[in-house]
Design an enzyme around this catalytic site. Sequence first.
Site, PDB file in Angstrom:
ATOM      1  N   GLY A  58       0.735  -1.276  -0.003  1.00  0.00           N
ATOM      2  CA  GLY A  58       0.245   0.029   0.132  1.00  0.00           C
ATOM      3  C   GLY A  58       0.955   1.288   0.183  1.00  0.00           C
ATOM      4  N   HIS A  59       2.217   1.047   0.155  1.00  0.00           N
ATOM      5  CA  HIS A  59       3.041   2.354   0.379  1.00  0.00           C
ATOM      6  C   HIS A  59       4.334   2.101  -0.641  1.00  0.00           C
ATOM      7  CE1 HIS A  59       5.338   5.515   2.328  1.00  0.00           C
ATOM      8  NE2 HIS A  59       4.132   5.838   2.463  1.00  0.00           N
ATOM      9  N   PHE A  60       4.522   2.343  -1.723  1.00  0.00           N
ATOM     10  CA  PHE A  60       3.450   2.409  -2.750  1.00  0.00           C
ATOM     11  C   PHE A  60       3.481   1.201  -3.810  1.00  0.00           C
ATOM     12  CE2 PHE A  60       4.652   6.659  -1.249  1.00  0.00           C
ATOM     13  CZ  PHE A  60       3.615   7.190  -0.911  1.00  0.00           C
ATOM     14  N   VAL A  65       8.056   2.118  -1.110  1.00  0.00           N
ATOM     15  CA  VAL A  65       8.984   3.136  -0.471  1.00  0.00           C
ATOM     16  C   VAL A  65       8.883   2.751   1.188  1.00  0.00           C
ATOM     17  CG1 VAL A  65       9.354   5.605   0.422  1.00  0.00           C
ATOM     18  CG2 VAL A  65       8.893   5.067  -1.851  1.00  0.00           C
TER      19      VAL A  65
END
Length: 155
Positions: A58-60, A65
């Site tokens: 989810g990041h990203f 990251v």
Amino acid sequence: MSETPAAPAMTSVDILRIMEMIPHRYPMLLVDKVVDMKPRESAVGIKNVTANEPYFPGHFPTQPVMPGVMIVESMAQTAAILVVHSLGKESEGKLVYFMTIDEARFRKPVGPGDQMHIHVTCLKQRGPVWKFRGEAKVDGKLTAEAVFSAMIMDK
């Protein structure tokens, strides 16, 4: 009251010993090893950042990251290991709570495949409160830095 005798300097602390020292567990255990530790002074932790970290989807999704808060948390955990080592066996398993985070700066992204070296230096200690400067580096380049304080407490 006499001061706790100085703990010996250590060259390496593995993950099994880390889990005896601090209560964090997957997915929140963010230090794999400590390679240098000088009681009440400094420590260098290692975090091997893998593609399997739970925050990357989810990041990203297209450009993974490591979240900055997780980098600062890895600094805090390295500092907690230093505190527990400095205070001795009776402090193992106690909780070290953040009190402040100041001067946080994020310089470069950290991603899968990176090995993060987490340098923490004790700036001040008074009773159960400790203040640190932390720096995270990948390939010798500064990726993040912060000044933070924490308090060690019983569970």
